[in-house]
Design a protein around this motif. Structure first.
Motif, mmCIF file in Angstrom:
data_model
loop_
_atom_site.group_PDB
_atom_site.id
_atom_site.type_symbol
_atom_site.label_atom_id
_atom_site.label_comp_id
_atom_site.label_asym_id
_atom_site.label_seq_id
_atom_site.Cartn_x
_atom_site.Cartn_y
_atom_site.Cartn_z
ATOM 1 N N CYS A 4 0.837 -1.185 0.000
ATOM 2 C CA CYS A 4 0.000 0.000 0.000
ATOM 3 C C CYS A 4 0.880 1.245 0.000
ATOM 4 O O CYS A 4 2.098 1.162 0.239
ATOM 5 C CB CYS A 4 -0.954 0.005 1.193
ATOM 6 S SG CYS A 4 -0.137 0.225 2.751
ATOM 7 N N PHE A 13 1.157 -4.006 3.102
ATOM 8 C CA PHE A 13 -0.158 -3.641 3.641
ATOM 9 C C PHE A 13 -0.332 -4.069 5.093
ATOM 10 O O PHE A 13 -0.784 -3.282 5.931
ATOM 11 C CB PHE A 13 -1.249 -4.293 2.768
ATOM 12 C CG PHE A 13 -2.648 -4.001 3.224
ATOM 13 C CD1 PHE A 13 -3.246 -2.786 2.954
ATOM 14 C CD2 PHE A 13 -3.387 -4.961 3.920
ATOM 15 C CE1 PHE A 13 -4.551 -2.514 3.364
ATOM 16 C CE2 PHE A 13 -4.681 -4.695 4.335
ATOM 17 C CZ PHE A 13 -5.261 -3.474 4.058
ATOM 18 N N GLU A 14 0.039 -5.316 5.389
ATOM 19 C CA GLU A 14 -0.225 -5.869 6.727
ATOM 20 C C GLU A 14 0.603 -5.173 7.809
ATOM 21 O O GLU A 14 0.277 -5.240 8.987
ATOM 22 C CB GLU A 14 0.060 -7.381 6.765
ATOM 23 C CG GLU A 14 -0.625 -8.209 5.689
ATOM 24 C CD GLU A 14 -2.148 -8.267 5.826
ATOM 25 O OE1 GLU A 14 -2.659 -7.941 6.912
ATOM 26 O OE2 GLU A 14 -2.811 -8.622 4.829
ATOM 27 N N THR A 16 1.353 -1.862 7.726
ATOM 28 C CA THR A 16 1.131 -0.416 7.713
ATOM 29 C C THR A 16 0.142 -0.021 8.804
ATOM 30 O O THR A 16 -0.943 -0.582 8.917
ATOM 31 C CB THR A 16 0.621 0.030 6.326
ATOM 32 O OG1 THR A 16 1.555 -0.421 5.366
ATOM 33 C CG2 THR A 16 0.492 1.544 6.257
ATOM 34 N N LYS A 17 0.562 0.943 9.616
ATOM 35 C CA LYS A 17 -0.240 1.347 10.764
ATOM 36 C C LYS A 17 -0.424 2.855 10.782
ATOM 37 O O LYS A 17 0.404 3.592 10.261
ATOM 38 C CB LYS A 17 0.442 0.889 12.056
ATOM 39 C CG LYS A 17 0.444 -0.632 12.195
ATOM 40 C CD LYS A 17 1.181 -1.068 13.432
ATOM 41 C CE LYS A 17 1.417 -2.564 13.463
ATOM 42 N NZ LYS A 17 0.216 -3.377 13.346
ATOM 43 N N ILE A 18 -1.507 3.268 11.419
ATOM 44 C CA ILE A 18 -1.834 4.693 11.509
ATOM 45 C C ILE A 18 -2.021 5.043 12.990
ATOM 46 O O ILE A 18 -2.474 4.201 13.778
ATOM 47 C CB ILE A 18 -3.099 4.978 10.655
ATOM 48 C CG1 ILE A 18 -3.346 6.476 10.496
ATOM 49 C CG2 ILE A 18 -4.344 4.291 11.205
ATOM 50 C CD1 ILE A 18 -4.344 6.817 9.399
ATOM 51 N N PHE A 32 -13.363 8.418 0.654
ATOM 52 C CA PHE A 32 -13.104 7.036 0.262
ATOM 53 C C PHE A 32 -13.395 6.866 -1.230
ATOM 54 O O PHE A 32 -14.280 7.527 -1.765
ATOM 55 C CB PHE A 32 -14.009 6.137 1.107
ATOM 56 C CG PHE A 32 -14.117 4.697 0.685
ATOM 57 C CD1 PHE A 32 -12.982 3.944 0.474
ATOM 58 C CD2 PHE A 32 -15.354 4.102 0.517
ATOM 59 C CE1 PHE A 32 -13.079 2.607 0.094
ATOM 60 C CE2 PHE A 32 -15.469 2.771 0.146
ATOM 61 C CZ PHE A 32 -14.331 2.025 -0.064
ATOM 62 N N ARG A 89 -8.181 0.621 -3.091
ATOM 63 C CA ARG A 89 -8.937 1.382 -2.097
ATOM 64 C C ARG A 89 -8.195 2.683 -1.806
ATOM 65 O O ARG A 89 -7.009 2.657 -1.480
ATOM 66 C CB ARG A 89 -9.057 0.541 -0.818
ATOM 67 C CG ARG A 89 -9.922 1.127 0.276
ATOM 68 C CD ARG A 89 -9.954 0.213 1.519
ATOM 69 N NE ARG A 89 -10.543 -1.085 1.224
ATOM 70 C CZ ARG A 89 -11.851 -1.352 1.318
ATOM 71 N NH1 ARG A 89 -12.681 -0.440 1.756
ATOM 72 N NH2 ARG A 89 -12.304 -2.548 1.011
ATOM 73 N N ILE A 91 -8.191 6.087 0.616
ATOM 74 C CA ILE A 91 -8.754 6.702 1.823
ATOM 75 C C ILE A 91 -7.945 7.950 2.171
ATOM 76 O O ILE A 91 -6.718 7.901 2.260
ATOM 77 C CB ILE A 91 -8.755 5.729 3.025
ATOM 78 C CG1 ILE A 91 -9.681 4.531 2.745
ATOM 79 C CG2 ILE A 91 -9.212 6.435 4.300
ATOM 80 C CD1 ILE A 91 -9.734 3.507 3.865
ATOM 81 N N ILE A 109 -4.034 6.987 2.121
ATOM 82 C CA ILE A 109 -3.754 5.561 1.953
ATOM 83 C C ILE A 109 -4.264 5.091 0.583
ATOM 84 O O ILE A 109 -5.389 5.407 0.206
ATOM 85 C CB ILE A 109 -4.503 4.729 3.035
ATOM 86 C CG1 ILE A 109 -4.076 5.145 4.441
ATOM 87 C CG2 ILE A 109 -4.308 3.232 2.808
ATOM 88 C CD1 ILE A 109 -5.047 4.676 5.528
ATOM 89 N N ALA A 111 -4.574 1.270 -0.988
ATOM 90 C CA ALA A 111 -4.316 -0.148 -0.711
ATOM 91 C C ALA A 111 -4.738 -1.002 -1.898
ATOM 92 O O ALA A 111 -5.775 -0.773 -2.504
ATOM 93 C CB ALA A 111 -5.059 -0.590 0.541
ATOM 94 N N GLU A 113 -5.974 -4.602 -3.181
ATOM 95 C CA GLU A 113 -6.687 -5.747 -2.596
ATOM 96 C C GLU A 113 -6.975 -6.777 -3.683
ATOM 97 O O GLU A 113 -7.113 -6.430 -4.852
ATOM 98 C CB GLU A 113 -8.003 -5.276 -1.962
ATOM 99 C CG GLU A 113 -7.772 -4.261 -0.856
ATOM 100 C CD GLU A 113 -9.041 -3.813 -0.155
ATOM 101 O OE1 GLU A 113 -10.125 -4.290 -0.520
ATOM 102 O OE2 GLU A 113 -8.923 -2.984 0.759
ATOM 103 N N THR A 144 -16.053 6.877 4.415
ATOM 104 C CA THR A 144 -15.926 5.538 5.007
ATOM 105 C C THR A 144 -17.150 5.169 5.854
ATOM 106 O O THR A 144 -17.126 4.146 6.538
ATOM 107 C CB THR A 144 -14.654 5.458 5.882
ATOM 108 O OG1 THR A 144 -14.689 6.549 6.808
ATOM 109 C CG2 THR A 144 -13.390 5.548 5.045
ATOM 110 N N ARG A 177 -23.619 -0.655 -1.122
ATOM 111 C CA ARG A 177 -22.402 -0.238 -1.827
ATOM 112 C C ARG A 177 -22.586 -0.228 -3.340
ATOM 113 O O ARG A 177 -21.607 -0.239 -4.074
ATOM 114 C CB ARG A 177 -21.242 -1.170 -1.427
ATOM 115 C CG ARG A 177 -20.839 -1.043 0.033
ATOM 116 C CD ARG A 177 -20.129 -2.301 0.501
ATOM 117 N NE ARG A 177 -21.062 -3.402 0.572
ATOM 118 C CZ ARG A 177 -20.718 -4.693 0.576
ATOM 119 N NH1 ARG A 177 -19.462 -5.041 0.508
ATOM 120 N NH2 ARG A 177 -21.643 -5.644 0.662
#
Lengths: 273, 273
Positions: A4, A13-14, A16-18, A32, A89, A91, A109, A111, A113, A144, A177
């Motif tokens: 991402c 991706f796994e 990545t932190k905020i 979004f 995605r 955001i 972000i 990402a 998928e 979101t 959606r």
């Protein structure tokens, strides 16, 4: 491995932190968007970029990336993730707010998928929807805000439905959606106000206009029972026939002939995209 | 330094991060609560705990912490943060979801925050509100859904207002993060449906009942112009007089005598808490 983009860096991706003081987490404040590729190319990128930029504007979030710049980042992410086709995605959050209310510098972000598994049966036999009274916050912005959509999942399962069709004060709006269409006397009819204007919706209308008369207008809930055909459309779903809504069947409960034409036109369009 | 609790660990707030695939961030799916301490003691902890647990239940989020266990964690955080009094934010998210829609194991955050600065002028002269048509998603649950509240901040500043009073179909509901009351002929009147039942609202009603007749009922927008007095209440604000709404003044635009009684009762209550 999926990668991402996060504020200028490409990361797994796994991992990545905020920060937990981001307004996206604290206050559900984030623009979004969601798109997919066909043949390795972001589908209708110009439309998605424009809509995302508009959602950011609606939410007073500064957003400086150009259309070309973002497309290049997406292409880098696809290469690095070793994917030809994928979902993407986007955001843009309200950022790390000092007082948990004031917009700060947004966190951004992108990402990559996996494409969801497709179920051919849905296209052959159609799906069931259930209706629920609901109007999204700030309908013109894609945010979101899917609290209601997720909260209603158990109800959906209980009724053995594919998804939920939102209605509001007697008016048909949209699916959690996705967008919604009916056919009546060979006229293609779809809601136009208080909905999110889906890019797939736009493509369906473009493809349909040489075959059908189109009415973009208010659709009353009462019209559902009289519809000749119905279908939904969305990024990962293309066009899926709807044959049942709540307790009643649309026409004879079979996939409509006009809907099959729309599905074929869409398939042809994306095959050559 | 401020500390927070995150899934079993106590960490410095500014360094605590959450994965970007958390449903709280991706889908605004999170239960929320907010309280403060008086004299080092979490104010009405039992009420806040019960409400938070109920919000989690409304959102189908499993939550196993006992009232006592959480209180101990909060006390540890206060000691570690070297604070006598502070605000406490609780967030329980939908967790790291595989498909961005299905609830996973919740992530749980408790954050200690500084008490906001109090402005004595607001209590002496009262504040102005502006009204806006809006109904929160899932009204009985306190969630992180404040998109609309933040989006409306520029409108608030433009009208030089303190905050926004939500109305819905001719009915007065609540303020973005607070509850609302009026006095008419010495009767204390406050909305009861489609609102979040604030803990401060509950305390105000308990304190007022020996002095005033109370009506918890539907309040029509038309009643605002005829009100003798008005005030709002909330965790960090206690009771603040409201003297102006949109273009009209409440009574003579001065802080009401009954409101002063409520403010004094509240001050007395928290002083001895």
């Amino acid at each position: 491995m999926r990668y991402c983009y996060f504020n200028g860096k490409i990361l797994p991706f796994e991992e990545t932190k905020i920060g937990i003081n981001d307004l996206g987490l604290l206050r559900a404040y984030a623009a979004f968007d969601y798109l997919r590729t066909y043949n390795g190319k972001p589908f209708r990128w110009h439309d998605h970029y424009s809509r995302f930029k508009n959602s950011a504007l609606e939410l007073n979030l500064p957003f400086g990336y150009s259309e070309h710049e973002l497309q290049q980042i997406i292409e880098q992410l696809l290469v690095k993730s070793e994917k030809v086709d994928a979902c993407i995605r986007l955001i843009l959050t309200g950022g790390y707010s000092e007082d948990s209310m004031t917009i700060a510098e947004p966190n951004f972000i992108i990402a990559i998928e996996d494409l969801p598994m497709s179920n051919p049966e849905m296209y052959e036999n159609g799906v069931k929807l259930i209706t629920c009274e609901y109007l999204r916050d700030v309908p013109p912005a894609k945010s979101t805000g899917y609290l209601n959509a997720i909260k209603l999942q158990p109800m959906k399962l209980e009724h053995n439905a594919f998804d939920i069709l939102y209605t509001w004060r007697g008016e048909v709006l949209e699916i959690t959606r996705n967008n919604f269409f009916i056919f009546k006397n060979n006229v293609l009819i779809t809601p136009v106000d208080n909905i999110l204007h889906g890019i797939t919706r736009k493509v369906v209308l473009e493809l349909a206009k040489s075959n059908f008369t189109i009415e973009e207008r208010r659709v009353d809930v009462a019209e559902l029972q009289d519809a000749d055909e119905a279908f939904l459309c969305g990024t990962t779903k293309k066009a899926i026939p709807v044959v049942e809504i709540d307790a009643y069947k649309i026409a004879d409960g079979k996939v409509g002939e006009n809907t099959k034409i729309i599905m074929a036109l869409f398939d042809e369009y994306v095959q050559n995209y």
